[in-house]
Design an enzyme around this catalytic site. Sequence first.
Site, PDB file in Angstrom:
ATOM      1  CG  ASP A  36      -2.206   0.838   0.880  1.00 35.14           C
ATOM      2  OD1 ASP A  36      -3.289   0.236   0.789  1.00 35.14           O
ATOM      3  OD2 ASP A  36      -2.086   2.079   0.683  1.00 35.14           O
TER       4      ASP A  36
ATOM      5  CE1 TYR B   1     -12.607   2.929  -9.564  1.00 35.99           C
ATOM      6  CE2 TYR B   1     -14.962   2.744 -10.041  1.00 35.99           C
ATOM      7  CZ  TYR B   1     -13.850   2.355  -9.308  1.00 35.99           C
ATOM      8  OH  TYR B   1     -13.981   1.398  -8.335  1.00 35.99           O
ATOM      9  N   GLY B   2     -14.489   4.171 -15.048  1.00 35.34           N
ATOM     10  CA  GLY B   2     -15.222   3.132 -15.793  1.00 35.34           C
ATOM     11  C   GLY B   2     -14.373   2.546 -16.915  1.00 35.34           C
TER      12      GLY B   2
ATOM     13  CB  SER C 259     -16.102  -0.805 -10.382  1.00 32.78           C
ATOM     14  OG  SER C 259     -17.158   0.081 -10.142  1.00 32.78           O
TER      15      SER C 259
HETATM   16  P1  NAI Z   1      -9.701   1.874  -0.318  1.00 32.88           P
HETATM   17  O1  NAI Z   1      -9.379   3.292  -0.661  1.00 32.88           O
HETATM   18  O2  NAI Z   1     -10.038   1.587   1.093  1.00 32.88           O
HETATM   19  O3  NAI Z   1      -8.511   0.945  -0.755  1.00 32.88           O
HETATM   20  C1  NAI Z   1      -7.677   1.204  -1.848  1.00 32.88           C
HETATM   21  C2  NAI Z   1      -6.250   1.112  -1.371  1.00 32.88           C
HETATM   22  O4  NAI Z   1      -5.378   1.231  -2.484  1.00 32.88           O
HETATM   23  C3  NAI Z   1      -5.880   2.241  -0.409  1.00 32.88           C
HETATM   24  O5  NAI Z   1      -5.401   1.708   0.804  1.00 32.88           O
HETATM   25  C4  NAI Z   1      -4.830   3.021  -1.160  1.00 32.88           C
HETATM   26  O6  NAI Z   1      -3.823   3.579  -0.323  1.00 32.88           O
HETATM   27  C5  NAI Z   1      -4.265   1.980  -2.089  1.00 32.88           C
HETATM   28  N1  NAI Z   1      -3.617   2.587  -3.248  1.00 32.88           N
HETATM   29  C6  NAI Z   1      -4.069   3.606  -4.005  1.00 32.88           C
HETATM   30  N2  NAI Z   1      -3.188   3.897  -4.956  1.00 32.88           N
HETATM   31  C7  NAI Z   1      -2.166   3.027  -4.830  1.00 32.88           C
HETATM   32  C8  NAI Z   1      -0.970   2.847  -5.554  1.00 32.88           C
HETATM   33  N3  NAI Z   1      -0.652   3.593  -6.585  1.00 32.88           N
HETATM   34  N4  NAI Z   1      -0.144   1.849  -5.160  1.00 32.88           N
HETATM   35  C9  NAI Z   1      -0.452   1.073  -4.097  1.00 32.88           C
HETATM   36  N5  NAI Z   1      -1.577   1.245  -3.376  1.00 32.88           N
HETATM   37  C10 NAI Z   1      -2.410   2.216  -3.741  1.00 32.88           C
HETATM   38  O7  NAI Z   1     -10.897   1.428  -1.270  1.00 32.88           O
HETATM   39  P2  NAI Z   1     -11.617   0.038  -1.508  1.00 32.88           P
HETATM   40  O8  NAI Z   1     -13.040   0.296  -1.650  1.00 32.88           O
HETATM   41  O9  NAI Z   1     -11.147  -0.984  -0.544  1.00 32.88           O
HETATM   42  O10 NAI Z   1     -11.095  -0.330  -2.973  1.00 32.88           O
HETATM   43  C11 NAI Z   1     -10.387  -1.485  -3.325  1.00 32.88           C
HETATM   44  C12 NAI Z   1     -10.625  -1.773  -4.800  1.00 32.88           C
HETATM   45  O11 NAI Z   1     -11.988  -2.135  -4.995  1.00 32.88           O
HETATM   46  C13 NAI Z   1     -10.377  -0.590  -5.712  1.00 32.88           C
HETATM   47  O12 NAI Z   1      -9.763  -1.061  -6.893  1.00 32.88           O
HETATM   48  C14 NAI Z   1     -11.766  -0.079  -6.016  1.00 32.88           C
HETATM   49  O13 NAI Z   1     -11.825   0.600  -7.241  1.00 32.88           O
HETATM   50  C15 NAI Z   1     -12.524  -1.370  -6.055  1.00 32.88           C
HETATM   51  N6  NAI Z   1     -13.965  -1.249  -5.885  1.00 32.88           N
HETATM   52  C16 NAI Z   1     -14.496  -0.933  -4.669  1.00 32.88           C
HETATM   53  C17 NAI Z   1     -15.864  -0.876  -4.530  1.00 32.88           C
HETATM   54  C18 NAI Z   1     -16.489  -0.647  -3.221  1.00 32.88           C
HETATM   55  O14 NAI Z   1     -17.728  -0.753  -3.143  1.00 32.88           O
HETATM   56  N7  NAI Z   1     -15.733  -0.328  -2.173  1.00 32.88           N
HETATM   57  C19 NAI Z   1     -16.762  -1.058  -5.670  1.00 32.88           C
HETATM   58  C20 NAI Z   1     -16.100  -1.450  -6.868  1.00 32.88           C
HETATM   59  C21 NAI Z   1     -14.749  -1.507  -6.956  1.00 32.88           C
END
Ligand code: NAI
Length: 716
Positions: A328, A455-456, A442
């Site tokens: 992360d 994003y899409g 997503s």
């Molecule tokens: P989150 O923000 O809690 O987790 C994403 C993590 O990725 C963060 O901890 C962030 O620091 C890390 N990150 C961002 N850029 C980075 C990089 N360049 N290198 C390494 N780490 C990086 O969000 P969430 O919801 O847990 O998202 C996880 C995945 O699920 C994402 O790909 C998101 O697009 C996808 N997603 C989430 C949905 C939801 O309902 N929460 C719905 C659909 C997709």
Amino acid sequence: MALNLKAIGKRIGPITSEYDWHDIVLYALGVGAGFDDLDYVYENQLKVIPSFAILSIYGFFNEFITLSGVNLAGILHGEHELIVHSPIPPGGGTLISDGRITAMYDKGEGRGALIIGQIDTYHSDGQKLYTNIVTLFSRLDGGFGGEPGPVETFEFPEREPDFEELAHPSPNQPLVYRLSGDTFALHVDPDFARMSGFEGPIMHGLCTLGFACRAAVKHLFPGEPERMVRFRNRFSRVLYPGEPIKTQIWKLEEGLALFRTVNAQTGKAVLDRGIVEWMSHQEAEWRAKAKGIRFDGQVAVVTGAGGGLGRVYALELARRGAHVVVNDLGGTPDGSGASTRPADQVVQEITNAGGSALANYDSVATLEGGQKIVQAALDHFGRLDILINNAGILRDKSFANMTPEMWNDVLAVHLQGAFHVTHPAFQAMRQQGYGRIVFTTSAAGLFGNFGQTNYGAAKMGLVGLMNSLKLEGLKYDIKINTVAPLAATRLTRDVLPPEFLDALKPEFAAPLVLYLCSERCPATGGVYNAGMGHYSRATVVNGPGIWLGDGDQLPTPEAIAANWQQILSLEGAQAYHDANAALMDMLTGSRERSPEAEAKEGQVTPAGGVPASVQSVFDNLTSAFQPEAAANVDLVFQFSISGPGGGDWYVVIKDGACTVEAGLFDKPTTILKMSDEDFLKYVGGQLPAMQAYSTGKLKIEGDPMKSQLVEKLFKF
Ligand code: NAI
């Protein structure tokens, strides 16, 4: 005959077998258990001797020998290694074993060759139970020009053994042991034994091994056979029934001991170079809690695992035995800033709970970052089995106001980021012939969402990446799937209705993601929705559509308008495994096709539905047989159906009659190989034979022309 080096890596099986407490007790009696070991022989308090696992190898010996092409005259079971992943359930069930030859080593001309076979066994509940590694020593096959294989040093400590266990196998011991599966005449038939150069029937080496295994449990982890992790030895001398044996054990440290079993009369080793490994109480308890799908010894990378969904995946993988690289960058939801804290905290959580993890703070958004993340796994844990591409950021804006920077930043993390990490990971997985990769898409990508064009696009791009990569991974057992999660995290918390936040815990997405990462997952190339305890598949389908014109005359736009409803219709829509399959369907689609034929070929669920199981198809095959189509037909079809519901059946067509038998026929006319899933679709009318063949789902060996008779001879 020379060794067949092409046999290396070829899958053998699956072979399935049922077992219940009778089998467990019979085996225990076969390896000398009795009133002194009541737990092994009394069904009311039953425990399983770990070496019971060895029974799963018997169906594979012949295959290893035939496939490898060894000279039968000089073959011996040289060494055996058992690795226990989960204790064998005493309640019984179905065991599913997959085997393959993993290596052939050349000890030199006149010095023999080693054939290494590996068999992985799973319980029907999906749990991986154990791996048997069989080393066959072939005296007459040395000098074929192969690698000599690893050289291992082995020394017993100079001190007296820490434990000794004297046992008196009965003069009738092989007569009981053979009932568990090894019915070779050498252990029962005095004439055969004498013809083979022995004084009389000899003990099964694996029976003596069972005595040694009991001795190891008794002295090293008494009463807890479920703590055994590894049991390995070399077979060094023949033992006759009735000769007493002594197992000598040296405990090197907690969890590791060496042993040998000697003929107590001569002092000479019958089992040598023995190694036993076992786990601690704490580990055993941990495993018991996270029973089922396990990742012991596997290494996983989860990107963006410092919070949200990634954190939960990392924790759960570690709880089930994986070593996890917690990656992360630690930035804000829009990707700015960086911190080591989120990754460190998750690593701390994992290690506090007794798991194994490593923090990594590289950004997935650069090529170098991706390489470093994968290298961290390889350097620290030595391999990489699982990659979950999960890192993500948001830079939402309506398209008219979207800046190139917003567009690029989002694509850099989601789409380029997945490429940066997956590319080096895929190389490592290809080399080891195994891998599981998960991408994260997503609903915004699959269906669209206002203000999320960047994003899409990135999220749907990942689906395209998976669609092609799944085909490239097939050969190396790399399964690649995509999850569309729905969870309350910092990315979504503000846009979700507050009353749903609790129901939207990220923990609900993890079970599906973990299943996709597991060895037993049969699926590749799928997109799955996961959230709130609901799981479903999302896919692109082609509707059946309509043929317009006669092929010479071009249809007009007016004709399109007039038939718009039929073009729109998705009734009977079809999903495809790859572009070729879709194309084939298009090319072979007939203008004259009757509505009935269309219904049969095109529906996701045909009127009759797919049969319940492969077994049921073969059970009912004789009723589907069309004797009038079988005049002058004289052949044998061998069906080899892979997958958990599969097996081997052969069908003999002769004199206008059809007989069906389970098992392998010696020289069938035509061999048809398919996965259980595809076979059911084929029989259910959802997968035309031509399409199955052209897409590699149906493999034909022997006489391919005869395979075309299947559809004439049977009306499914
Ligand atoms: P989150 O923000 O809690 O987790 C994403 C993590 O990725 C963060 O901890 C962030 O620091 C890390 N990150 C961002 N850029 C980075 C990089 N360049 N290198 C390494 N780490 C990086 O969000 P969430 O919801 O847990 O998202 C996880 C995945 O699920 C994402 O790909 C998101 O697009 C996808 N997603 C989430 C949905 C939801 O309902 N929460 C719905 C659909 C997709």
